[in-house]
Design a protein around this motif. Structure first.
Motif, PDB file in Angstrom:
ATOM      1  N   TYR A  59      39.608 -19.897  24.183  1.00 31.51           N
ATOM      2  CA  TYR A  59      40.831 -19.107  24.123  1.00 31.51           C
ATOM      3  C   TYR A  59      40.547 -17.712  24.670  1.00 31.51           C
ATOM      4  O   TYR A  59      39.425 -17.191  24.521  1.00 31.51           O
ATOM      5  N   TYR A  60      41.582 -17.117  25.270  1.00 34.77           N
ATOM      6  CA  TYR A  60      41.403 -15.830  25.926  1.00 34.77           C
ATOM      7  C   TYR A  60      42.576 -14.905  25.651  1.00 34.77           C
ATOM      8  O   TYR A  60      43.730 -15.332  25.536  1.00 34.77           O
ATOM      9  N   GLU A  61      42.262 -13.642  25.605  1.00 34.40           N
ATOM     10  CA  GLU A  61      43.297 -12.621  25.553  1.00 34.40           C
ATOM     11  C   GLU A  61      43.941 -12.564  26.935  1.00 34.40           C
ATOM     12  O   GLU A  61      43.280 -12.801  27.957  1.00 34.40           O
ATOM     13  N   ASP A  62      45.243 -12.266  26.971  1.00 31.88           N
ATOM     14  CA  ASP A  62      45.985 -12.382  28.223  1.00 31.88           C
ATOM     15  C   ASP A  62      45.383 -11.581  29.371  1.00 31.88           C
ATOM     16  O   ASP A  62      45.368 -12.033  30.523  1.00 31.88           O
ATOM     17  N   SER A  63      44.882 -10.401  29.095  1.00 38.99           N
ATOM     18  CA  SER A  63      44.417  -9.539  30.184  1.00 38.99           C
ATOM     19  C   SER A  63      43.136 -10.042  30.842  1.00 38.99           C
ATOM     20  O   SER A  63      42.780  -9.574  31.928  1.00 38.99           O
ATOM     21  N   VAL A  64      42.443 -10.993  30.219  1.00 41.54           N
ATOM     22  CA  VAL A  64      41.194 -11.489  30.803  1.00 41.54           C
ATOM     23  C   VAL A  64      41.300 -12.929  31.285  1.00 41.54           C
ATOM     24  O   VAL A  64      40.356 -13.455  31.871  1.00 41.54           O
ATOM     25  N   LYS A 107      48.875 -19.401   9.027  1.00 42.98           N
ATOM     26  CA  LYS A 107      49.629 -19.307  10.275  1.00 42.98           C
ATOM     27  C   LYS A 107      49.139 -18.119  11.084  1.00 42.98           C
ATOM     28  O   LYS A 107      48.836 -17.065  10.538  1.00 42.98           O
ATOM     29  N   PHE A 108      49.117 -18.297  12.416  1.00 42.57           N
ATOM     30  CA  PHE A 108      48.663 -17.246  13.306  1.00 42.57           C
ATOM     31  C   PHE A 108      49.619 -17.120  14.485  1.00 42.57           C
ATOM     32  O   PHE A 108      50.359 -18.041  14.808  1.00 42.57           O
ATOM     33  N   ARG A 109      49.547 -15.958  15.127  1.00 49.02           N
ATOM     34  CA  ARG A 109      50.403 -15.746  16.305  1.00 49.02           C
ATOM     35  C   ARG A 109      50.049 -16.722  17.412  1.00 49.02           C
ATOM     36  O   ARG A 109      50.915 -17.203  18.149  1.00 49.02           O
ATOM     37  N   ASN A 110      48.765 -16.981  17.567  1.00 54.21           N
ATOM     38  CA  ASN A 110      48.322 -17.838  18.659  1.00 54.21           C
ATOM     39  C   ASN A 110      46.941 -18.410  18.323  1.00 54.21           C
ATOM     40  O   ASN A 110      46.344 -18.075  17.298  1.00 54.21           O
ATOM     41  N   ASN A 111      46.461 -19.291  19.184  1.00 51.05           N
ATOM     42  CA  ASN A 111      45.188 -19.956  18.914  1.00 51.05           C
ATOM     43  C   ASN A 111      44.003 -19.004  19.011  1.00 51.05           C
ATOM     44  O   ASN A 111      42.981 -19.208  18.347  1.00 51.05           O
ATOM     45  N   LEU A 112      44.115 -17.969  19.843  1.00 51.69           N
ATOM     46  CA  LEU A 112      43.031 -16.997  19.918  1.00 51.69           C
ATOM     47  C   LEU A 112      42.869 -16.295  18.573  1.00 51.69           C
ATOM     48  O   LEU A 112      41.754 -16.168  18.054  1.00 51.69           O
ATOM     49  N   ASP A 113      43.984 -15.877  17.999  1.00 53.38           N
ATOM     50  CA  ASP A 113      43.917 -15.217  16.703  1.00 53.38           C
ATOM     51  C   ASP A 113      43.331 -16.144  15.645  1.00 53.38           C
ATOM     52  O   ASP A 113      42.569 -15.717  14.782  1.00 53.38           O
ATOM     53  N   ARG A 114      43.711 -17.415  15.684  1.00 47.27           N
ATOM     54  CA  ARG A 114      43.184 -18.376  14.720  1.00 47.27           C
ATOM     55  C   ARG A 114      41.669 -18.502  14.872  1.00 47.27           C
ATOM     56  O   ARG A 114      40.933 -18.477  13.892  1.00 47.27           O
ATOM     57  N   CYS A 115      41.219 -18.618  16.094  1.00 41.84           N
ATOM     58  CA  CYS A 115      39.782 -18.788  16.352  1.00 41.84           C
ATOM     59  C   CYS A 115      38.993 -17.557  15.921  1.00 41.84           C
ATOM     60  O   CYS A 115      37.877 -17.674  15.423  1.00 41.84           O
TER      61      CYS A 115
END
Length: 132
Positions: A59-64, A107-115
Motif C-alpha cells: 500500500y502507498y500514500e498517494d503522493s508516492v 474501520k479505517f479510511r483506507n488499506n494503507l491506514d489499516r496496514c
C-alpha cells in the motif's frame, strides 16, 4: 532484543533514486506488517508505504504511488523501499516500523491506514535529502 535498523538514506538530485532498507531482528518477522513513515522538517510524521504480513499486499500514500516500491525479503528479515523519480518534497527522515494486524472489526479510511495502524516497534530514521 527487538531492533529495526533503517539505512540507505543520503543526498540525491531530483529525479534520482535511492533504496532504503529496514533490517529487523528480535521478533517473528513474518507475523508483522512493516511500514515506512517519514517526517519532513516542521511537518507531522506521515505514513508512506506498508507491506502486509498476512498476504504480502502493498500500500502507498498517494503522493508516492508509481514512484516508490516496497518489498520484503523474509529470508533476510528485511524490507526495502525503492524510491525513484525523487522530488525535493520527498526530503525527510524516513522510519520503518513493525506492527501486528489490527482487529478485523476496526474501520479505517483506507488499506494503507489499516496496514500502518498500531506499529509496535520503531527504528531510528535515515535521512533522505533531495536537491532541486
Amino acid at each position: 532484543e527487538v531492533q529495526l535498523q533503517a539505512s540507505g538514506g543520503g543526498l540525491v538530485q531530483a529525479g534520482g533514486s535511492l533504496r532504503l532498507s529496514c533490517a529487523a531482528s528480535g521478533f517473528t518477522f513474518d507475523d508483522y506488517a512493516i511500514g515506512w513513515f517519514r517526517q519532513a522538517p516542521g511537518k507531522e510524521r506521515e505514513g508512506v508505504s506498508c507491506i502486509s504480513s498476512s498476504d504480502g499486499k502493498t500500500y502507498y500514500e498517494d503522493s508516492v504511488k508509481g514512484r516508490f516500491t516496497i518489498s520484503s525479503d523474509n529470508a533476510k528479515n528485511t524490507v526495502y523501499l525503492q524510491m525513484s523519480s525523487l522530488k525535493p518534497e520527498d526530503t525527510a527522515v524516513y522510519y520503518c516500523a513493525a506492527g501486528l494486524s489490527p482487529s478485523p472489526g476496526l474501520k479505517f479510511r483506507n488499506n494503507l491506514d489499516r496496514c500502518l495502524y498500531g506499529m509496535d516497534y520503531w527504528g531510528k530514521g535515515t535521512l533522505v535529502t533531495v536537491s532541486s
